[in-house]
Design a protein around this motif. Structure first.
Motif, PDB file in Angstrom:
ATOM      1  N   THR A   1      -2.181 -40.668   6.766  1.00  0.00           N
ATOM      2  CA  THR A   1      -2.482 -39.237   6.730  1.00  0.00           C
ATOM      3  C   THR A   1      -3.952 -39.000   6.382  1.00  0.00           C
ATOM      4  N   ASP A   2      -4.465 -39.761   5.404  1.00  0.00           N
ATOM      5  CA  ASP A   2      -5.877 -39.624   5.035  1.00  0.00           C
ATOM      6  C   ASP A   2      -6.783 -39.935   6.224  1.00  0.00           C
ATOM      7  N   ARG A   3      -6.456 -41.004   6.945  1.00  0.00           N
ATOM      8  CA  ARG A   3      -7.265 -41.375   8.109  1.00  0.00           C
ATOM      9  C   ARG A   3      -7.170 -40.293   9.185  1.00  0.00           C
ATOM     10  N   TYR A   4      -5.977 -39.801   9.422  1.00  0.00           N
ATOM     11  CA  TYR A   4      -5.752 -38.777  10.438  1.00  0.00           C
ATOM     12  C   TYR A   4      -6.533 -37.494  10.130  1.00  0.00           C
TER      13      TYR A   4
ATOM     14  N   TRP B   1      -9.659 -54.393   3.482  1.00  0.00           N
ATOM     15  CA  TRP B   1      -9.173 -53.468   2.478  1.00  0.00           C
ATOM     16  C   TRP B   1      -9.355 -52.024   2.921  1.00  0.00           C
ATOM     17  N   CYS B   2      -8.454 -51.165   2.442  1.00  0.00           N
ATOM     18  CA  CYS B   2      -8.687 -49.728   2.497  1.00  0.00           C
ATOM     19  C   CYS B   2      -9.598 -49.395   1.321  1.00  0.00           C
ATOM     20  N   VAL B   3     -10.459 -48.410   1.524  1.00  0.00           N
ATOM     21  CA  VAL B   3     -11.356 -47.957   0.466  1.00  0.00           C
ATOM     22  C   VAL B   3     -10.781 -46.667  -0.097  1.00  0.00           C
ATOM     23  N   GLU B   4     -10.422 -46.698  -1.378  1.00  0.00           N
ATOM     24  CA  GLU B   4      -9.886 -45.507  -2.036  1.00  0.00           C
ATOM     25  C   GLU B   4     -10.941 -44.916  -2.953  1.00  0.00           C
ATOM     26  N   TYR B   5     -11.099 -43.605  -2.841  1.00  0.00           N
ATOM     27  CA  TYR B   5     -12.028 -42.864  -3.697  1.00  0.00           C
ATOM     28  C   TYR B   5     -11.323 -41.573  -4.092  1.00  0.00           C
ATOM     29  N   ASN B   6     -11.242 -41.292  -5.377  1.00  0.00           N
ATOM     30  CA  ASN B   6     -10.551 -40.084  -5.876  1.00  0.00           C
ATOM     31  C   ASN B   6      -9.141 -39.944  -5.318  1.00  0.00           C
ATOM     32  N   GLY B   7      -8.411 -41.057  -5.239  1.00  0.00           N
ATOM     33  CA  GLY B   7      -7.006 -41.024  -4.854  1.00  0.00           C
ATOM     34  C   GLY B   7      -6.727 -40.943  -3.369  1.00  0.00           C
ATOM     35  N   ARG B   8      -7.783 -40.995  -2.516  1.00  0.00           N
ATOM     36  CA  ARG B   8      -7.527 -40.983  -1.073  1.00  0.00           C
ATOM     37  C   ARG B   8      -8.326 -42.050  -0.360  1.00  0.00           C
ATOM     38  N   CYS B   9      -7.795 -42.448   0.765  1.00  0.00           N
ATOM     39  CA  CYS B   9      -8.430 -43.467   1.595  1.00  0.00           C
ATOM     40  C   CYS B   9      -9.571 -42.818   2.372  1.00  0.00           C
ATOM     41  N   ILE B  10     -10.792 -43.353   2.209  1.00  0.00           N
ATOM     42  CA  ILE B  10     -11.963 -42.777   2.880  1.00  0.00           C
ATOM     43  C   ILE B  10     -12.604 -43.748   3.871  1.00  0.00           C
ATOM     44  N   GLY B  11     -12.093 -44.990   3.930  1.00  0.00           N
ATOM     45  CA  GLY B  11     -12.694 -45.964   4.832  1.00  0.00           C
ATOM     46  C   GLY B  11     -12.019 -47.317   4.722  1.00  0.00           C
ATOM     47  N   ALA B  12     -12.690 -48.312   5.293  1.00  0.00           N
ATOM     48  CA  ALA B  12     -12.172 -49.675   5.277  1.00  0.00           C
ATOM     49  C   ALA B  12     -13.345 -50.649   5.211  1.00  0.00           C
ATOM     50  N   ALA B  13     -13.082 -51.834   4.675  1.00  0.00           N
ATOM     51  CA  ALA B  13     -14.100 -52.884   4.592  1.00  0.00           C
ATOM     52  C   ALA B  13     -13.442 -54.228   4.873  1.00  0.00           C
ATOM     53  N   ARG B  14     -14.238 -55.153   5.464  1.00  0.00           N
ATOM     54  CA  ARG B  14     -13.665 -56.428   5.900  1.00  0.00           C
ATOM     55  C   ARG B  14     -14.672 -57.566   5.737  1.00  0.00           C
ATOM     56  N   LEU B  15     -14.139 -58.713   5.370  1.00  0.00           N
ATOM     57  CA  LEU B  15     -14.866 -59.976   5.426  1.00  0.00           C
ATOM     58  C   LEU B  15     -14.129 -60.863   6.419  1.00  0.00           C
ATOM     59  N   THR B  16     -14.821 -61.332   7.435  1.00  0.00           N
ATOM     60  CA  THR B  16     -14.242 -62.298   8.365  1.00  0.00           C
ATOM     61  C   THR B  16     -14.758 -63.663   7.922  1.00  0.00           C
ATOM     62  N   VAL B  17     -13.905 -64.396   7.232  1.00  0.00           N
ATOM     63  CA  VAL B  17     -14.313 -65.618   6.539  1.00  0.00           C
ATOM     64  C   VAL B  17     -14.198 -66.839   7.442  1.00  0.00           C
TER      65      VAL B  17
ATOM     66  N   THR C   1     -12.233 -37.680  21.917  1.00  0.00           N
ATOM     67  CA  THR C   1     -10.954 -36.985  21.827  1.00  0.00           C
ATOM     68  C   THR C   1     -10.544 -36.921  20.360  1.00  0.00           C
ATOM     69  N   SER C   2      -9.634 -36.040  20.048  1.00  0.00           N
ATOM     70  CA  SER C   2      -9.130 -35.951  18.683  1.00  0.00           C
ATOM     71  C   SER C   2      -8.365 -37.215  18.332  1.00  0.00           C
ATOM     72  N   LEU C   3      -8.490 -37.632  17.102  1.00  0.00           N
ATOM     73  CA  LEU C   3      -7.738 -38.788  16.616  1.00  0.00           C
ATOM     74  C   LEU C   3      -6.264 -38.421  16.571  1.00  0.00           C
ATOM     75  N   THR C   4      -5.415 -39.299  17.085  1.00  0.00           N
ATOM     76  CA  THR C   4      -3.969 -39.034  17.038  1.00  0.00           C
ATOM     77  C   THR C   4      -3.358 -39.716  15.816  1.00  0.00           C
ATOM     78  N   MET C   5      -2.186 -39.270  15.454  1.00  0.00           N
ATOM     79  CA  MET C   5      -1.467 -39.895  14.341  1.00  0.00           C
ATOM     80  C   MET C   5      -1.155 -41.349  14.679  1.00  0.00           C
ATOM     81  N   GLU C   6      -0.849 -41.629  15.935  1.00  0.00           N
ATOM     82  CA  GLU C   6      -0.575 -43.008  16.360  1.00  0.00           C
ATOM     83  C   GLU C   6      -1.807 -43.902  16.172  1.00  0.00           C
ATOM     84  N   GLU C   7      -2.979 -43.389  16.524  1.00  0.00           N
ATOM     85  CA  GLU C   7      -4.214 -44.166  16.335  1.00  0.00           C
ATOM     86  C   GLU C   7      -4.500 -44.395  14.853  1.00  0.00           C
TER      87      GLU C   7
END
Length: 191
Positions: A24-27, A68-84, A47-53
């Motif tokens: 929901t936060d991402r949507y 990881w999902c990035v949480e700030y003030n109780g909501r997801c605001i982004g993502a971060a990744r390490l490809t090891v 195009t608008s982001l769909t719930m499926e996307e």
């Protein structure tokens, strides 16, 4: 090293695996023309982001051990990744903040510092690198602040909206990280 990436907590940020409300936060954040451009996407027919996307985006994070999902003030605001790459003791870093209200507040810098700390202190990596589009000045400034050094340029290697754009390659080595470590935010790991 166990099979699940830990939750990483700082004063303002939590890096964690997804939970249901993240979809929901991402949507709700939708698609920003500015962010699509910074990530190398085509902004001519957004195009608008769909719930499926949004659901697929969050589910992809579950599939990657070091994402990881990035949480700030109780909501997801982004993502971060390490490809090891365990053989070479290195990782490719990527971060995306999809909530445009969070841009310019130091959140990207804090996320980057947390994952560099994890990469070098917990995973014992030698090197972390990334690619960033040359016109993404805000991201480049963030990466430089975190100790990344420009080491190469791929001239006109990305065709975006009918124009060839240049990628900048940046990296930070373990010894460079150790020199900067005092300025980094402190993290807490929860397994």
């Amino acid at each position: 090293m166990n099979n699940v990436s830990p939750t990483i907590i700082s004063e303002r940020i939590i890096l964690r695996k997804p939970k249901e409300s993240d979809v929901t936060d991402r949507y709700k954040c939708g698609r920003s023309k500015e962010l699509v451009r910074m990530y190398g996407g085509d902004t001519r027919n957004i195009t608008s982001l769909t719930m499926e996307e949004a659901t697929q985006f969050i589910h992809r994070i579950l599939d990657n051990k070091f994402e990881w999902c990035v949480e700030y003030n109780g909501r997801c605001i982004g993502a971060a990744r390490l490809t090891v790459n365990k053989i070479d003791h290195r990782a490719r870093y990527a971060v995306g903040i999809f909530d445009t209200s969070m841009l310019g507040k130091g959140v990207g810098t804090e996320i980057t510092q947390l994952l560099l700390q994890y990469a070098f202190e917990e995973l014992d990596l030698h090197r972390v690198d990334l690619r960033v589009l040359e016109y993404n000045k805000r991201a480049i400034k963030c990466y430089e602040k975190c100790g990344f050094i420009q080491e190469g340029v791929e001239r006109e290697g990305a065709l975006i909206e009918g124009k060839y754009e240049t990628d900048i390659m940046m990296s930070i080595l373990n010894r460079e990280y150790k020199e900067l470590k005092e300025s980094f935010v402190k993290m807490e790991l929860l397994h």
